[in-house]
Design a protein around this motif. Structure first.
Motif, PDB file in Angstrom:
ATOM      1  N   TYR A  14       0.856  -1.188   0.000  1.00  0.00           N
ATOM      2  CA  TYR A  14       0.000   0.000   0.000  1.00  0.00           C
ATOM      3  C   TYR A  14       0.888   1.232   0.000  1.00  0.00           C
ATOM      4  O   TYR A  14       1.954   1.237   0.613  1.00  0.00           O
ATOM      5  N   ARG A  58      -1.954   1.788   7.593  1.00  0.00           N
ATOM      6  CA  ARG A  58      -1.684   2.688   6.486  1.00  0.00           C
ATOM      7  C   ARG A  58      -1.873   4.139   6.891  1.00  0.00           C
ATOM      8  O   ARG A  58      -2.586   4.446   7.826  1.00  0.00           O
ATOM      9  N   ASN A  64       3.723   0.967   2.845  1.00  0.00           N
ATOM     10  CA  ASN A  64       3.735  -0.307   3.579  1.00  0.00           C
ATOM     11  C   ASN A  64       4.390  -1.384   2.732  1.00  0.00           C
ATOM     12  O   ASN A  64       4.008  -1.570   1.587  1.00  0.00           O
ATOM     13  N   ALA A 100       2.119  -1.161  -5.700  1.00  0.00           N
ATOM     14  CA  ALA A 100       1.444  -0.834  -4.438  1.00  0.00           C
ATOM     15  C   ALA A 100       0.076  -0.189  -4.700  1.00  0.00           C
ATOM     16  O   ALA A 100      -0.076   0.639  -5.589  1.00  0.00           O
ATOM     17  N   VAL A 101      -0.887  -0.597  -3.894  1.00  0.00           N
ATOM     18  CA  VAL A 101      -2.232  -0.045  -4.016  1.00  0.00           C
ATOM     19  C   VAL A 101      -2.262   1.330  -3.346  1.00  0.00           C
ATOM     20  O   VAL A 101      -1.793   1.480  -2.220  1.00  0.00           O
ATOM     21  N   TRP A 103      -3.507   4.401  -1.317  1.00  0.00           N
ATOM     22  CA  TRP A 103      -4.399   4.527  -0.177  1.00  0.00           C
ATOM     23  C   TRP A 103      -4.755   5.983   0.036  1.00  0.00           C
ATOM     24  O   TRP A 103      -3.887   6.841   0.092  1.00  0.00           O
ATOM     25  N   GLU A 223      -4.625   5.357   9.424  1.00  0.00           N
ATOM     26  CA  GLU A 223      -5.757   4.450   9.257  1.00  0.00           C
ATOM     27  C   GLU A 223      -6.427   4.066  10.583  1.00  0.00           C
ATOM     28  O   GLU A 223      -7.649   4.203  10.739  1.00  0.00           O
TER      29      GLU A 223
ATOM     30  N   PRO B 415      -2.488  -6.270  -4.510  1.00  0.00           N
ATOM     31  CA  PRO B 415      -2.824  -5.367  -5.618  1.00  0.00           C
ATOM     32  C   PRO B 415      -3.655  -6.070  -6.703  1.00  0.00           C
ATOM     33  O   PRO B 415      -4.589  -5.483  -7.256  1.00  0.00           O
ATOM     34  N   ALA B 450      -7.402  -6.870   1.957  1.00  0.00           N
ATOM     35  CA  ALA B 450      -7.578  -6.542   0.539  1.00  0.00           C
ATOM     36  C   ALA B 450      -9.062  -6.595   0.164  1.00  0.00           C
ATOM     37  O   ALA B 450      -9.550  -5.750  -0.598  1.00  0.00           O
ATOM     38  N   ASP B 453     -10.852  -3.523   1.427  1.00  0.00           N
ATOM     39  CA  ASP B 453     -10.554  -2.362   0.577  1.00  0.00           C
ATOM     40  C   ASP B 453     -11.326  -2.438  -0.729  1.00  0.00           C
ATOM     41  O   ASP B 453     -11.897  -1.457  -1.195  1.00  0.00           O
TER      42      ASP B 453
END
Lengths: 274, 511, 468
Positions: A14, A58, A64, A100-101, A103, A223, B415, B450, B453
């Motif tokens: 993340y 996060r 992360n 990475a996602v 956030w 978070e 992801p 995940a 999210d």
């Protein structure tokens, strides 16, 4: 040992929006401080990005990463990382954040378009928090807090900034908690405070405190903190899971944050009741 | 509360100091602990922690500095006790035997009781070490891949000559004398012996045997290539013979993909010549049924476990999962999908499970694309982009080059889970969550995060996706099965304990 | 299967978690601190796989080592370099390490060359000497290619007196200059008047006197002195206190018998007595004469030479003839004399690594624990250095022992295969020269050969014995 070890790779899972922007704007990042679960990096313009274990939760300025074993073990203060496209490279470590996602907080709209329900929620939240606050307050802190009612918001900031000990001084954590409440319930006030106090914040606090505080005033919290606050206000739930994790922040940071939230909420309560 | 102690002219090496720091920071109530020689670097770190005073400033590189930040007096006392213990421990250990071993021979020379070697070094070095182990009379569990076929044959021949197990290369799972080697689950002791050429496939079978109330005597791994024409089932044959001789084993199970025909022939005739009953799982093979009286061929992992348990316990009914409940769930789930949501996206860490899913779906006419396709025309142009029904093996080389395997580091899958969930055509996201030794400590937690999210993002778009999790594990596994299951369920994942059941569910949702 | 009835006891190499998991299940496990052999180089590993268990190599190494073990080095006399050293002439200067040209020489070696040319009367000033050295008239050649060894710069010029050490068993000889003492000395590249005058005194007074005494003694057995000195806390490279004392005990009666003028006798004894390192120039040729006997055994992978010229480190291998395998000389890690900084240090220099090659020096540090005060580190380090060397050597010495290891023989006979497969480089302890000519020694410490030497040697071995 003679054998030269390969560079150890870490992968971003993340990435906070702030961290992402800062990383993509910069090229050189210096290691500011190293802890067991987080490593703070500073970019060219003194901006802070925190590389944290996945389990640390996060935040807007967090990246992360995994694996968590041997987390950045070789990294020491003042090491230098260079960014090459979507990776940070030092001579010992590579942190790849390509996948990475992103956030962007756990924002849910809670406005203060007041009605009695809101006051009820705030009252309830204050009640839920109250039993803990006494445990967090030493005499010195209590004395400091007693001054609060006589101070304007700006004066309170001035009074608490940089006060106390720790990597992030207790006063800064306190203000961070307060600011998060303010940003949630009275975003305009928070914004105004940001512009008034930012220079003083930059001057009086260290880099990490400063980052946390300014983020909080813009409504960007960690978070766990945001979740805790939202659960408290919206659902009237004392979120034990998040609470325990917040208490693990730094030395007394978690306690400071929660104390700040409490007094922030109390202030709102007072204002609402007129 | 802060406390700084300086011990002048007391030198410790950095490894010891790191250990001491670690031990101190584990004392409850200790907020920060730093132990180091008075170098400038360490002084800076102490400053960073606010553990700095005049005596620190003055300390030299020969002085030991201990900086402590504690929350209570009690914590301080306890920390000081631990400190003394740790610092004096070093002296004792140095006199004793804190020995570092660097080579196999070195251990063998000193401890003749060592009997097995686990090798997981990079493939290009692995054969050399395996050979050393065999030459020293040790059994080998060779986890590494990228070992050539020639080397594999050489190693297995050497092992056979010496009467040793040569499990691998590319062997993920074994369970010898009740001890899990590599990736394996803690299962009950019992009469079923397994020889497996597939890691997660074997795990699924042993887990189900355990769930069905029976247990396992030994699990011998062979490595994925053992049943190829070249290697000719060398280790599987040997393993079968070992289980045939083993008095604890009553039923023999083999798990593999369909082997080369002549190798299949060889394995079957070997099993027929043995007096113990056997279940042969050729994953996804067309032919099933009895081969002679006591050798039965099956083609999925759940049937394998069911048949094996039936052979030791004729009363076992062989059902897993309540069909009615499932049917109800399916109907409920179907209602949540919009007409654009048509496809399965399966993200596997276990390659054999991915295989099983594709086989089963293919049988029912689903067109399933993959990075490990069953037919060349079903290959994804890029493993990173799904299309239609897609089954991805995230443990495949493409994804693991330079990265940990997703069974070890399931966060790397996050992801992709989010990406697939947000695809407007996705109806079902299927994931395996594998427990057991060798695996991640909290795979469900990471996966659940995940899913949370993804759901949050989907909610904003006014959509829902069905998440199915295959939880491969037992109550005995170190991760705590119940808690893992709860984490997934809390996140809204539909949890099943067998991949075969998951596929059935997918079929009825999408069919 | 027997395994099914045994208790599982495992060895784990690679992923540490596998070992942790076994421990968690109550299974005993040894986790190895494993490193890829040959620093992970595929080409080298392939060769090692082929030749590691080759019985012919084992045999060759055994023969080579046997010749080393039964060698008997005896100090028989002192001669003048030009008269006794093979291939030496008026225009030749010998130097330490592998071959090198003037252009590539480092400061201390250049300084020693300048000093030697002034000493020989070939030049009057340093400038003249430098011009002559550059001119091409002077032939530079490694000591090692002339059965000789020289510490540090190792310069031997035609008029210098040299010890003559005879290998009684095999009949070969080795030569080495007489040790000048510490501080500003030619071997560290110093060439002031003080240095030149001392060299002249050594030639005119010390050498003739000692020569008489040595010859009167009928030869001094160096192997015995080395073996005893190891028991007395020397490792005979950086610490030669005991060796020097034992030498004095051996030679003193004959010095008195030699009938030298009183003043000379006093000067000679004072000179030897005041120089703790006097015996270094005897332990070195002793090592050389034993290792030369082990050289040129076909197929042998035994290292018979390790030497540095201040620019490059070179090794030679018994089965690979007189070829040098070289890499850049390394910087030495250690303690500096007060007033000197790291920038002052020259890279590794000298033939003295012949002592390690012969199984003492750094390999016997555990016998000379006090040396850590000189080269840095802890007593524990000294023990570990020696312990580690057993991993890369073929045998334990039959004569040289380490008391603290229960009189275990010193690790002896470096095998290039073991160095590469275990990633352990030989441990050398040595002096540090100032990087500029004319200043001298600035400290002492520890150093390793560069990895390349061994890598190149293995590749050469393959080419020579296995073809392409």
């Amino acid at each position: 040992m003679i054998f030269v070890e390969n560079i150890k790779q870490y992968f971003g899972i993340y990435i906070g929006e702030t961290a992402r922007q800062l990383l993509l704007q910069g090229i050189v990042f210096r290691v500011h401080s190293v802890f067991r679960d987080v490593v703070n990096l500073i970019g060219e313009a003194e901006e802070l990005v925190t590389v944290a274990k996945l389990q640390k939760g996060r935040a807007w300025y967090f990246l992360n990463v995994v694996p968590e074993e041997d987390f950045l073990l070789n990294v020491t203060k003042d090491d230098v990382f260079y960014r090459e496209s979507d990776s940070l490279l030092s001579d010992k470590v590579k942190i790849n954040f390509k996948e990475a996602v992103i956030w962007r907080g756990v924002r849910e709209e809670v406005s203060k378009e007041v009605n009695l329900d809101d006051l009820k929620n705030i009252k309830n939240a204050v009640l839920l928090l109250k039993p803990w606050i006494a445990k967090f307050l030493s005499e010195k802190k209590l004395e400091k807090i007693k001054k609060l009612p006589s101070l304007s918001l700006e004066e309170a900031f001035s009074e608490f900034l940089g006060w106390g000990e720790g990597l992030t001084p207790w006063g800064d954590d306190f203000l961070t908690g307060w600011s998060l409440v303010l940003a949630l319930l009275e975003p305009q006030k928070a914004r105004k405070l940001y512009f008034v106090c930012a220079p003083e914040i930059r001057e009086k606090t260290n880099l990490i405190s400063c980052q946390q505080l300014l983020s909080a005033l813009s409504g960007q919290g960690h978070e766990f903190v945001e979740k805790f606050l939202l659960n408290l206000l919206k659902r009237g739930i004392f979120d034990q899971w998040s609470f325990e994790r917040i208490l693990k922040f730094g030395a007394t940071s978690g306690e400071g944050l929660i104390t700040g939230m409490y007094f922030g909420l109390k202030q709102e309560e007072r204002e609402l009741m007129g | 509360m802060k406390k700084i102690i300086i011990k002048p002219n007391l030198y410790y090496d950095s490894v010891t100091l790191m250990r001491v720091s670690q031990a101190l920071s584990e004392v409850p109530g200790v907020v920060n602990a730093m132990v180091g020689m008075g170098t400038d670097l360490n002084k800076d770190s102490l400053k960073n922690l606010g553990l700095f005073d005049e005596q620190v400033e003055k300390a030299s590189a020969n002085d030991l500095i201990i900086g402590l930040e504690v929350s209570t007096e009690e914590a301080l006392n306890q920390a000081l006790t631990v400190l003394e213990q740790q610092l004096t421990k070093k002296r004792e250990e140095k006199g004793g035997s804190e020995k570092v071993y660097t080579g196999i021979e070195q251990v063998v020379n000193e401890d003749p009781e060592a009997n097995i070697v686990l090798i997981s070094v990079a493939g290009m070095y692995a054969a050399r070490e395996a050979k050393k182990a065999l030459l020293n009379g040790l059994h080998v569990f060779l986890f590494s891949d990228n070992v050539s076929v020639e080397e594999e044959i050489m190693l297995k021949d050497l092992a056979l000559e010496k009467g040793l197990l040569m499990m691998g290369p590319d062997c993920g799972t074994a369970y010898i004398n009740g001890t899990a080697l590599g990736f394996a689950n803690k299962v009950k002791k019992g009469p079923i012996g397994i020889v497996g050429a597939s890691g997660t496939g074997t795990q699924q079978v042993m887990v189900l045997i355990d769930r069905f109330g029976s247990g396992v005597s030994q699990v011998i791994g062979t490595g994925g290539r053992d049943l190829s024409r070249e290697v000719g089932g060398r280790m599987m044959s040997f393993g079968i013979k070992m289980l045939a001789e083993d008095p604890e084993t009553k039923v023999i199970v083999t798990v593999s993909k369909p082997p080369a025909p002549e190798v299949a022939e060889k394995i079957l005739s070997l099993l027929k010549s043995i007096s113990k009953p056997a279940v042969v799982c050729f994953l996804g093979s067309d032919q099933t049924g009895f081969q002679g009286n006591d050798v039965v061929v099956v083609n999925n992992l759940e049937d394998t476990a069911t048949m094996a348990v039936k052979l030791v316990n004729s009363k076992f009914s062989g059902t897993n999962g309540d069909q009615e409940v499932l049917a109800k769930i399916v109907n409920e789930l179907k209602g949540k999908l919009n007409p654009h949501q048509k496809y399965l996206r399966a993200l596997y860490g276990g390659g054999s499970l991915a295989d099983e899913t594709m086989q089963e779906l293919l049988k029912d006419g689903f067109e399933v694309f993959s990075n490990i396709p069953l037919k060349p025309e079903l290959a994804l142009p890029s493993p990173l982009e799904s299309r239609g029904h897609t089954v991805i093996d995230l443990g495949d080389d493409f994804f693991t080059r330079g990265k940990p395997h997703p069974m070890i580091e399931p966060a790397l899958r996050v992801p992709r889970i989010i990406k697939e969930s947000l695809d407007p055509e996705t109806a079902v996201v299927l994931m395996d969550v594998i427990l057991g030794y060798g695996c991640h400590k909290d795979p469900a937690g990471v996966t659940a995060q995940a899913v949370y999210d993804a759901k949050e993002k989907l909610a904003k778009e006014g959509r829902e996706v069905i998440f199915i999790g295959v939880l491969v594990g037992t109550e005995g596994d170190p991760q705590n099965y119940q808690e893992q299951e709860r984490k997934l369920k809390d996140a809204g994942v539909l949890v099943v304990n067998s991949n075969y059941q998951a596929v059935k569910l997918v079929k009825s949702i999408l069919g | 299967m027997e395994l099914f009835r045994q208790k599982l006891k495992a060895i784990n190499l690679g992923n540490r978690d596998f070992a942790e998991d076994l421990r968690a299940q109550g299974t005993e496990v040894y986790h190895l601190e494993w490193e890829p052999p040959a620093r992970g180089k595929k080409e080298l590993i392939d060769i090692l796989n082929l030749i590691e268990d080759d019985p012919e190599i084992e045999k060759a190494n055994k023969i080579a080592l046997e010749k080393y073990f039964n060698s008997q080095p005896v100090l028989v006399s002192i001669g003048i370099a030009r008269e006794v050293i093979p291939g030496m002439d008026e225009d030749t200067l010998l130097h330490a390490g592998p071959p090198i040209t003037w252009e590539k020489m480092s400061g201390p070696l250049r300084g020693a060359v300048i000093g030697a040319l002034i000493y020989e009367g070939r030049a009057n000033t340093p400038e003249e000497a430098e011009k002559l050295a550059k001119s091409g008239k002077i032939k530079f050649s490694p000591c090692h290619e002339h059965n000789a060894v020289g510490p540090m710069a190792g310069v031997i010029s035609p008029s210098m007196p040299v010890f003559i050490v005879h290998n009684v068993t095999h009949g070969n000889y080795a030569y080495c200059t007489l040790n000048e003492g510490l501080g500003k000395v030619l071997r560290y590249g110093a060439f002031s008047d003080e240095v030149i005058n001392r060299l002249r005194w050594m030639e005119k007074v010390l050498a003739p006197g000692l020569k008489k005494a040595i010859e009167l003694s009928g030869g001094i057995d160096l192997k015995t002195i080395i073996a005893q000195a190891l028991h007395m806390g020397d490792e005979l490279h950086n610490r030669n206190k005991a060796g020097t004392s034992l030498f004095i005990r051996n030679i003193a009666p004959y010095l008195v018998k030699a009938g030298l003028p009183d003043s000379e006798l006093v000067d000679i004894l004072n000179f030897i007595n005041s120089n703790d390192h006097f015996f270094l120039n005897l332990s070195m040729p002793a090592a050389k004469v034993m290792l030369d006997a082990a050289h040129n055994i076909p197929k042998s992978t035994l290292v018979t030479t390790m030497a540095r010229n201040g620019t490059e480190f070179g090794i030679r291998v018994s089965g690979l003839g007189n070829r040098w395998f070289t890499g850049p000389a390394q910087m030495i890690k250690g303690l500096l004399f007060p007033g000197f900084k790291e920038e002052d240090c020259n890279p590794d220099i000298g033939d003295s690594a012949i002592t390690e090659t012969a199984g003492f020096g750094g390999f016997a540090m555990a016998a000379a624990i006090a040396i850590v005060q000189f080269v840095g580190g802890t007593p524990e380090d000294a023990l570990n250095y020696s312990r580690k060397m057993y991993e890369i050597t073929i045998a334990e010495n039959r004569v040289f022992q380490i008391p603290i290891f229960g009189f275990r023989g010193t690790p002896t006979g470096i095998d290039i295969r073991k160095v590469l497969s275990k990633n352990i480089l030989p441990q050398i302890n040595t002096g540090i020269a100032h990087r500029e000519a004319g200043i001298g020694q600035v400290g002492a410490g520890l150093v390793n050969p560069p990895w390349e030497c061994f890598e190149k040697a293995l590749l050469a071995w393959k080419e020579q014995y296995l073809g392409e």
